[in-house]
Design an enzyme around this catalytic site. Sequence first.
Site, PDB file in Angstrom:
ATOM      1  N   GLY A   2      -6.418 -12.037  -4.109  1.00 24.67           N
ATOM      2  CA  GLY A   2      -7.301 -11.871  -2.752  1.00 24.67           C
ATOM      3  C   GLY A   2      -8.535 -11.887  -2.699  1.00 24.67           C
ATOM      4  O   GLY A   2      -8.931 -12.867  -2.459  1.00 24.67           O
ATOM      5  N   GLY A   3      -9.014 -10.689  -2.878  1.00 28.14           N
ATOM      6  CA  GLY A   3     -10.611 -10.049  -2.976  1.00 28.14           C
ATOM      7  C   GLY A   3     -11.539 -11.488  -3.239  1.00 28.14           C
ATOM      8  O   GLY A   3     -11.955 -11.285  -2.856  1.00 28.14           O
TER       9      GLY A   3
ATOM     10  N   GLU B  89       3.338 -10.040  -7.467  1.00 30.99           N
ATOM     11  CA  GLU B  89       2.520  -9.302  -7.299  1.00 30.99           C
ATOM     12  C   GLU B  89       2.416  -7.362  -6.923  1.00 30.99           C
ATOM     13  O   GLU B  89       3.570  -6.968  -5.378  1.00 30.99           O
ATOM     14  CB  GLU B  89       1.805  -9.338  -5.791  1.00 30.99           C
ATOM     15  CG  GLU B  89       1.084 -10.649  -5.476  1.00 30.99           C
ATOM     16  CD  GLU B  89       0.292 -11.198  -4.613  1.00 30.99           C
ATOM     17  OE1 GLU B  89      -0.886 -11.424  -4.574  1.00 30.99           O
ATOM     18  OE2 GLU B  89       0.703 -11.282  -3.071  1.00 30.99           O
TER      19      GLU B  89
ATOM     20  N   ASN C 158      -5.422 -16.282  -1.588  1.00 25.21           N
ATOM     21  CA  ASN C 158      -5.104 -16.010   0.400  1.00 25.21           C
ATOM     22  C   ASN C 158      -6.559 -15.317   0.629  1.00 25.21           C
ATOM     23  O   ASN C 158      -6.855 -14.495   0.070  1.00 25.21           O
ATOM     24  CB  ASN C 158      -4.527 -14.979  -0.128  1.00 25.21           C
ATOM     25  CG  ASN C 158      -3.888 -13.702   0.691  1.00 25.21           C
ATOM     26  OD1 ASN C 158      -3.837 -15.198   1.739  1.00 25.21           O
ATOM     27  ND2 ASN C 158      -3.005 -13.017   0.381  1.00 25.21           N
ATOM     28  N   TRP C 159      -6.656 -15.254   1.485  1.00 22.34           N
ATOM     29  CA  TRP C 159      -8.311 -15.333   2.053  1.00 22.34           C
ATOM     30  C   TRP C 159      -7.833 -13.689   3.210  1.00 22.34           C
ATOM     31  O   TRP C 159      -8.792 -13.146   3.730  1.00 22.34           O
ATOM     32  CB  TRP C 159      -8.755 -17.018   2.695  1.00 22.34           C
ATOM     33  CG  TRP C 159      -9.328 -17.517   3.262  1.00 22.34           C
ATOM     34  CD1 TRP C 159      -9.209 -17.738   0.989  1.00 22.34           C
ATOM     35  CD2 TRP C 159     -10.141 -18.562   3.231  1.00 22.34           C
ATOM     36  NE1 TRP C 159      -9.508 -18.771   1.022  1.00 22.34           N
ATOM     37  CE2 TRP C 159     -10.828 -19.690   1.617  1.00 22.34           C
ATOM     38  CE3 TRP C 159     -10.554 -18.924   4.401  1.00 22.34           C
ATOM     39  CZ2 TRP C 159     -11.333 -20.405   2.416  1.00 22.34           C
ATOM     40  CZ3 TRP C 159     -11.015 -20.337   4.595  1.00 22.34           C
ATOM     41  CH2 TRP C 159     -11.591 -21.030   3.939  1.00 22.34           C
ATOM     42  N   LYS C 160      -6.366 -13.795   3.200  1.00 18.58           N
ATOM     43  CA  LYS C 160      -6.089 -12.780   4.062  1.00 18.58           C
ATOM     44  C   LYS C 160      -6.824 -13.140   5.999  1.00 18.58           C
ATOM     45  O   LYS C 160      -6.836 -13.969   5.722  1.00 18.58           O
ATOM     46  CB  LYS C 160      -6.105 -10.939   3.775  1.00 18.58           C
ATOM     47  CG  LYS C 160      -5.197 -11.363   2.259  1.00 18.58           C
ATOM     48  CD  LYS C 160      -5.738  -9.427   1.324  1.00 18.58           C
ATOM     49  CE  LYS C 160      -4.443 -10.240   0.335  1.00 18.58           C
ATOM     50  NZ  LYS C 160      -4.576  -9.156  -0.085  1.00 18.58           N
TER      51      LYS C 160
ATOM     52  N   HIS D 130       4.663 -11.800   1.863  1.00 19.49           N
ATOM     53  CA  HIS D 130       3.437 -11.316   0.883  1.00 19.49           C
ATOM     54  C   HIS D 130       4.198  -9.641   1.215  1.00 19.49           C
ATOM     55  O   HIS D 130       4.585  -8.869   2.452  1.00 19.49           O
ATOM     56  CB  HIS D 130       2.092 -11.178   1.737  1.00 19.49           C
ATOM     57  CG  HIS D 130       0.573 -10.595   1.019  1.00 19.49           C
ATOM     58  ND1 HIS D 130      -0.043  -9.225   1.504  1.00 19.49           N
ATOM     59  CD2 HIS D 130       0.261 -11.171   0.219  1.00 19.49           C
ATOM     60  CE1 HIS D 130      -0.076  -9.263  -0.131  1.00 19.49           C
ATOM     61  NE2 HIS D 130      -1.035 -10.481  -0.522  1.00 19.49           N
TER      62      HIS D 130
ATOM     63  N   SER E 298      -5.529  -7.491  -7.739  1.00 17.86           N
ATOM     64  CA  SER E 298      -6.787  -7.044  -8.786  1.00 17.86           C
ATOM     65  C   SER E 298      -7.224  -8.122  -9.808  1.00 17.86           C
ATOM     66  O   SER E 298      -7.421  -7.833 -10.652  1.00 17.86           O
ATOM     67  CB  SER E 298      -7.166  -5.231  -9.129  1.00 17.86           C
ATOM     68  OG  SER E 298      -6.845  -4.647  -7.488  1.00 17.86           O
TER      69      SER E 298
ATOM     70  N   GLY F  82      -5.564  -5.418  -3.723  1.00  9.36           N
ATOM     71  CA  GLY F  82      -6.881  -5.031  -3.421  1.00  9.36           C
ATOM     72  C   GLY F  82      -7.227  -3.167  -3.577  1.00  9.36           C
ATOM     73  O   GLY F  82      -7.981  -2.269  -3.184  1.00  9.36           O
TER      74      GLY F  82
ATOM     75  N   GLU G 157       1.932  -7.241   2.589  1.00  9.52           N
ATOM     76  CA  GLU G 157       1.230  -6.897   3.457  1.00  9.52           C
ATOM     77  C   GLU G 157       2.118  -7.145   4.983  1.00  9.52           C
ATOM     78  O   GLU G 157       2.352  -6.823   5.561  1.00  9.52           O
ATOM     79  CB  GLU G 157      -0.650  -7.436   3.491  1.00  9.52           C
ATOM     80  CG  GLU G 157      -0.873  -6.648   2.597  1.00  9.52           C
ATOM     81  CD  GLU G 157      -2.140  -7.418   2.521  1.00  9.52           C
ATOM     82  OE1 GLU G 157      -2.701  -8.515   2.809  1.00  9.52           O
ATOM     83  OE2 GLU G 157      -2.684  -6.853   1.265  1.00  9.52           O
TER      84      GLU G 157
HETATM   85  P1  13P Z   1      -5.840  -8.599  -4.355  1.00  9.97           P
HETATM   86  O1  13P Z   1      -6.810 -10.144  -5.758  1.00  9.97           O
HETATM   87  O2  13P Z   1      -7.463  -8.403  -3.245  1.00  9.97           O
HETATM   88  O3  13P Z   1      -6.201  -7.343  -5.262  1.00  9.97           O
HETATM   89  O4  13P Z   1      -5.314  -8.957  -3.389  1.00  9.97           O
HETATM   90  C1  13P Z   1      -4.292 -10.275  -4.083  1.00  9.97           C
HETATM   91  C2  13P Z   1      -2.649 -10.940  -3.339  1.00  9.97           C
HETATM   92  O5  13P Z   1      -2.945  -9.436  -2.149  1.00  9.97           O
HETATM   93  C3  13P Z   1      -3.289 -12.013  -3.091  1.00  9.97           C
HETATM   94  O6  13P Z   1      -1.564 -12.440  -2.159  1.00  9.97           O
END
Ligand code: 13P
Length: 251
Positions: free
Chosen positions: A235-236, A168, A9-11, A96, A214, A174, A98
Amino acid sequence: MRKKIVAGNWKMNMELAEGLKFAESIDTYFKAKPSKAEVILCTPFIHLPGVSQVVSKGKVMCGGQNCASEPAGAFTGEVSAAMIKSTGAQFVIIGHSERRSYYHEDDAILNKKTKLAISTGLKVIFCCGEVRQERESGSHLNVVRKQLEDGLFNLSPDEFSKVVIAYEPVWAIGTGLTATPEQAQEMHKYIRDLVKVRYGKDAAENLTILYGGSCKPSNAAEIFSKPDVDGGLIGGASLKKEDFCAIVEAI
Ligand code: 13P
């Protein structure tokens, strides 16, 4: 056997040229070294037509990170599920944390988006998870049960077969904090048991449940080794080729 999936997930990261180059390099990597997991890149909308062109279908797929709750029309700034599908993308992330927290998307909206996306021909990666205070007070199982009951469980069995669930825990996104493999397994098994009661044994066995929060090369193998963890939503670490490829290979 259910599918193993690792989705990035590049966000809201990477500009167009950078994202296309990155997707191409991921594709090249897995062409040379096929993985046991399906690899999905969930990119910002503007990358989707290009990414869908540069990846070799079947090896690396792509998806959106959200879609509109309405099919079409006067909704300035929105992107519809049909538009996402028309780029060649096969997936869309819905729910998600967010989106839930910053854009106030509630279970009813997420349910509407999910049904619409599936009717358009997309597969849905449906996210659920508790916040830190809910984990600390011990209500995490109930919180996730309600998210699934209100967001997903009115889908028909056929619709439900197009869903991947991503657990999640919000406190792990994050933050560098990761659920322990045991915490992930407990929740994933709980989710699978709920699905078994609602949709039956086969649907539960065939459901892919991803862990997100994470996830990194150093912890992926241990989390993925749990029987009800079928991959990850990253994510990251999905923005770094070496890390993302290492996580995919941890399957
Ligand atoms: P991180 O891997 O950066 O914690 O993010 C997870 C995420 O929100 C994937 O959708």
